[in-house]
Structure formats: structure tokens, C-alpha cells
Design an enzyme around this catalytic site. Structure first.
Site: not given
Length: 617
Positions: A136-137, A245-246, A179-180
Site C-alpha cells: 500500500g502506501g 502513524m503518530s 490509507e485510509y
């Protein structure tokens, strides 16, 4: 994640059966050009071992295309640095089967054994290391994920294909980077996908006797995105861990100046943004049903910046436009840690926000939010204090991995080494350390955690294909790459051959039939245009076993078509000739022809069987 740009090492790579739309960067694009200082194998020492924490690191395959000190390859990894390496990214075909994103990931004439094998070879010296292939990405988009997850039949196609693919190439798990997901339908289908993937991995392990493949996912940190896409109570049992993914809480896509990855909220910003920080996001996932030990906190080795509207107003909450393009990343508003340390060495002022527990720097009207050793240490103390499962980094290559910063004091990976020390008890050496591997490294789990081990035996290739064997330095070109920068060079004895130099190693390559290599043009062309006078002969071919894939042999690029203007990176068809296509990289166009009578399909951006309806209009 934003779509990134990258420079090709070999500008004639052809997208046969690969939809190659340009390198993808999680949450930020990056194209780095600098002087390289390569570090090879190193040893680590151990301090207080804290074996219960997970310390994954994302590896980006496009970092190999950067130049100089910014070029990153698997061999730049230091044993013990991470517990897991997640390879970004695997890709998906329109029929939901999986494939490599980049031909260089697989064995071929110019890339040798390929990035998949080079990454998985790291497990030889780092024996506890696990590797996962991330599918993904950001630039992958949502459409293929939505289509694949929409039915049990299409999910099965992806799952079966992914399991076979990662086993073939020696990975220990599958990471989903959708995402997402958004909305009730996506939410339900995402749960079904993860449940069925986990069940299939368990079944495959039971039937083969191998350790089960890990199942993980990169997930959103924003409250609204979390609510819209994740049925956390039903997801939690099926993940070994999640990668939160903070980061990217604030960026130059908006004029409000804020922190990329603040640990806590700050009163400098309006109250409506109080939930946009590491602590709030991690707590929210836990409150919604994800066990703390499965939450791996995201740590960025990059930062985000603005050009201030008022250079004297430097507090968070002021306004600005994207920061100027930096020397290496070459994307407005995004910078790598190794760029920030140089800014500081050259007069930038560092400030510290005591509420958010992160630094920022100001240089004239340039304002940058980033993380450094102090903020990483504070976040590691937070992870331990709050009982989370560990911390991961995006990415390995944006840290000062080769201690190239002028004020680095020789410390390799100054940011990631903080995680290694604080969570794993691993001391990463300074540049020039002893080149022996550690005998022990931090284990990935403790009793009560989901199983994290998955030693994999690479599957023998299923098909036989005829390829030209990539060879190291040949007798006629002994030491031809010694002292030379990466790139292409002529073969002194044969106009039809040329040499690719990568990391001082040479790979013999041949031009397509009838063409010769031009030392001045740096590609294969006609004999009259090559300027070469050496007698031409063809390189021998050998039959070798390879993993199931398609031919990646290409024709060399011809001269640039003046009429075509590159407005974005990617592949584009030529309306006047179905056999040709154009590759745009950083505003420069390169012309190609499909091999063996194939034509370029504008919809799939691949060379395939001739079909006039698929030609560029």
C-alpha cells in the site's frame, strides 16, 4: 503520505508488468542528492536489555536511487538497530494479485540479486531480525484496496497471492498500509480482510510446519480518521501489532504552523487541536479497544516546515507557507533529520516547546518542526511509562545513518539509536566501529504477547527463465569500478557491452541487439551515433532459476522528445506510436520503446500485447 519523486540509477528501466508511477514516500516525498559516505557492517554493544519492546523500522526501496551521502542501501543497516524491518512497498495488480513495486526489488541484470534478497540477508548477521513486506502506501490510493476487500473471493485472491509472494522472497510477515479505510462499508470489509488474512496465515503455517507469518498494519492517528475507518474491537485480536502513524499532525498543506509529531498538546495552538498529538492518538486507540502492548508508536526521522509570513512571529500557531526546498529532500515543506543538524551547525536557532516536548528551529523566515535525540528520549520514556508495545520509525534513511552531519560526533543513526538503547538495551556504535555482528539482540516478545517469531526458508523458484547473468568484475574490466561513483561506464573491449558500477562493484551489461553503448550519451544507441570503434560481440546467455516474474529486459532510451513536456513524474504513452512511451523524472523526459513487439498500454502503464484501443490518445 504524498507522492514522491526519485532519480533513476538506470534511466532505461522498463515497466513490463509493473505499474511504476514513481517512488512513494509515506506522508512525504523525498528525492535526495548529496555526497555519500557509505558505512558497511558494524557491531553493537548492549546496555540494560529491555526485551519486551518492539522496534520496527521502515525501509524504503527508493532510497537506493539517491546520490552521495544520502544514498541508502540495505548494507547500511546496523545489526541490532531494529527488531523488524518493514519493506516499503509491495504492490497490487488490477486482479488483486500482488507484485513487486520496482523491478530492482527482484533479481535482474543490472540490480543483481534485488532488494528483497538484500534486505532479507540482513537476518544472517542480525539473527533475531524479522522482515515484513508492506502493501500500500499513500500514493497507492484506496480504490484497489476497496475493490479487493469488497468480496470474499477477491480478498482470497490477494491473501493467497500475498502469502505465496512473501514466502517466496523470504519475508516473515505482511503489513497492510491502507490509507485510509473510510465509511461503514470500508470498515466492515477491512475487518473481514484482516480476519481472513490472519486465518490464512495460521492455516498455511499449520500445513507447512513453518512459523506463522506476522500480520500488522500502519494505521491513522487523527481522531476523525480513526472513527471513520477502524472497527478496533474486531481488528485487535487479528493483528500482531499496529504501527500508529503518530506524525504529520501539522504540515505546510495548511498555513497554521504547528508540530509534526508533538508528544502532548500545547496552549500555543487553538484548543480544537488538543487531540492532535502522540499521547492523545495512542490513548484513543487503546480506549477504543486496541491493547497497549499492540500499539507501536510512530517516530519520524523527518520534519515539516514553513516560510513564516512574519519572520518575527516564531511561536507555534503563527502562519506561513511551505518552507523552501532543502538541499537534499527537494520538496517544499519537508526536510530530513540530517538536513536539520546541518542547519543547526550553520547558525539556525533551536527552540524547545516544554508542553509538546519537541524542538523546532528557526533560520531567518524558515521555521521547522522536527525531532531530535532529546525528544526521542522523552518519547521512549513515555512509551515505557504508559506501557505501549514499542516504537517504530519512518524511515531508516532520513536519520543521519552514516554520521555525515558535521556535528554528529561520529554517531551512526543518532535518532534510531536512542530507541535501540532505551527500548532494547542496544548501543549503536560510532562510525568506524568493529565490524562484527552482535551475538544477541533484543527479543521481540514476552510471555503473553502474540507470537512474533517467523523464521522463513526462502522458497525455491517455481519457474525457469532465460536471463543474462549479472556478474561481478570481469577479466576485461578488472577493478573498473574502483574509485568510481555509481553509474554506467563503457566496456573497453566491446561496444555492445557496458558496465554498471554500484558501490564499487561492477555488473556487466549488454545493449539490445544491434545497438552499441555510447560513453558520451551514457546509453545504448546506433553504431553510427555511439562513437565506439571496438568490435561488437554479444554477451552469452545462461539459463538460471528465478522467482516467478516477467521479463525485465528493456530497450535503451532514445533522445528526449522535444514536444513532450513533463509536468509530473510517471510513465506516459506516445500518441503517435503505440510501441513507445516516456518516463518523466524531475521534469526531464526519457523516451523508451517496448521490447519484443509489445505496445504500451496507457491504462495500466505497462508494455503488453498489442491492442490499439489501449494506446495513448
Amino acid at each position: 503520505m504524498l507522492l514522491g519523486k526519485f532519480l533513476l540509477v538506470a534511466s532505461f528501466i522498463l515497466p513490463i508488468a509493473y505499474t511504476w508511477t514513481g517512488a512513494t514516500i509515506r506522508n512525504h516525498p523525498a528525492d535526495v542528492v548529496a555526497a555519500r559516505n557509505k558505512i558497511t557492517s558494524r557491531s553493537v554493544a548492549r546496555s540494560e536489555p529491555t526485551n519486551s519492546y518492539i522496534r520496527p523500522c521502515y525501509f524504503t526501496n527508493w532510497a537506493q536511487y539517491r546520490q552521495g551521502r544520502a544514498k541508502f542501501v540495505p548494507e547500511d543497516y546496523t545489526p541490532g538497530l531494529c527488531t523488524h524491518i518493514l519493506f516499503a512497498f509491495g504492490w497490487m495488480n488490477a486482479d488483486y494479485t500482488v507484485r513487486a513495486y520496482d523491478p530492482a526489488d527482484l533479481p535482474n541484470d543490472w540490480a543483481g540479486e534485488g532488494m528483497y534478497r538484500r534486505v532479507n540477508k540482513l537476518k544472517v548477521t542480525d539473527t533475531q531480525l524479522k522482515t515484513l513486506l508492506s502493501f500500500g502506501g499513500w500514493s497507492f490510493g484506496t480504490a484497489l484496496f476497496q475493490g479487493m476487500a469488497a468480496s470474499s473471493a477477491s480478498r482470497k485472491v490477494f491473501i493467497d497471492s500475498a502469502i505465496t509472494f512473501v514466502r517466496t522472497w523470504g519475508f516473515d510477515g505482511i503489513d497492510i498500509d491502507w490509507e485510509y479505510p473510510s465509511g461503514a462499508t470500508d470498515m466492515a470489509n477491512y475487518v473481514a480482510l484482516v480476519k481472513e488474512l490472519k486465518a490464512a496465515c495460521e492455516s498455511e503455517a499449520g500445513s507447512t510446519g513453518k512459523d506463522r507469518l506476522l500480520v500488522t498494519a500502519a494505521v491513522a492517528a487523527g481522531p476523525a480518521t480513526i472513527d471513520a475507518g477502524y472497527d478496533i474491537p474486531n481488528l485487535a485480536p487479528n493483528f500482531d501489532f499496529i504501527l500508529l502513524m503518530s506524525y504529520d499532525f501539522f504540515g505546510a498543506w495548511a498555513s497554521l504552523v504547528g508540530f509534526n509529531s508533538p508528544l502532548y498538546a500545547t496552549t500555543e495552538l487553538p484548543a480544537e487541536w488538543n487531540g492532535w498529538n502522540v499521547d492523545s492518538s495512542a490513548r484513543y486507540w487503546n480506549q477504543k479497544g486496541m491493547p497497549k502492548e499492540k500499539i507501536i508508536v510512530g517516530m519520524p526521522t523527518y520534519g515539516r516546515g514553513w516560510t513564516l509570513n512574519n519572520a518575527s512571529a516564531i511561536n507555534p500557531g503563527t502562519s506561513g507557507s511551505p518552507a523552501k526546498i532543502t538541499q537534499y529532500v527537494q520538496e517544499a515543506g519537508v526536510g530530513a533529520y540530517f538536513e536539520f543538524c546541518e542547519m543547526l551547525a550553520n547558525g539556525a536557532t533551536r527552540y524547545w516547546d516544554s508542553q509538546s516536548q519537541v524542538p523546532y528551529l528557526v533560520q531567518g523566515n524558515q521555521w521547522w518542526s522536527y525531532d531530535d535525540e532529546e525528544s526521542f528520549a522523552n518519547k521512549m520514556a513515555y512509551v515505557k511509562r504508559e506501557g505501549y508495545g514499542g516504537a517504530f520509525v519512518w524511515t531508516l534513511d532520513f536519520d543521519d545513518f552514516n554520521a555525515g552531519c558535521s556535528n554528529s560526533n561520529g554517531q551512526l543513526y543518532p535518532l534510531i539509536s536512542v530507541i535501540a538503547k532505551e527500548l532494547g538495551g542496544v548501543i549503536i556504535p560510532k562510525k568506524g566501529g568493529v565490524t562484527t555482528a552482535p551475538t544477541t539482540v533484543a527479543t521481540t516478545v514476552t510471555t503473553g504477547r502474540p507470537p512474533m517469531t517467523s523464521a522463513v526458508t526462502t522458497t525455491t523458484a517455481a519457474t525457469t527463465t532465460t536471463t543474462r547473468a549479472a556478474t561481478t568484475t570481469t577479466a576485461s574490466n578488472t577493478n573498473v569500478c574502483s574509485g568510481k561513483s555509481d553509474g554506467f561506464y563503457p566496456n573497453s573491449n566491446n561496444c555492445g557491452l557496458f558496465v554498471l558500477c554500484l558501490s564499487s562493484k561492477s555488473y556487466s551489461m549488454s545493449c539490445p541487439s544491434g545497438l552499441q553503448y555510447s560513453a558520451s550519451l551514457k546509453y545504448c544507441t546506433t553504431s553510427t551515433a555511439s562513437g565506439c570503434s571496438v568490435t561488437t560481440t554479444r554477451a552469452p546467455t545462461t539459463t538460471t532459476k528465478s522467482a516467478p516474474t516477467v521479463t525485465t529486459t528493456t530497450r535503451a532510451p532514445t533522445t528526449t522528445t522535444p514536444a513532450f513536456k513533463c509536468t509530473k513524474d510517471g510513465f506516459f504513452g506516445v500518441p503517435s506510436d503505440c510501441l513507445k512511451f516516456i518516463r518523466c523524472v524531475n521534469g526531464i523526459s526519457y523516451n523508451f520503446e517496448c521490447p519484443n513487439g509489445l505496445s504500451f498500454h496507457a491504462d495500466t502503464m505497462m508494455c503488453d500485447r498489442p491492442d490499439p484501443s489501449k494506446c495513448a490518445k
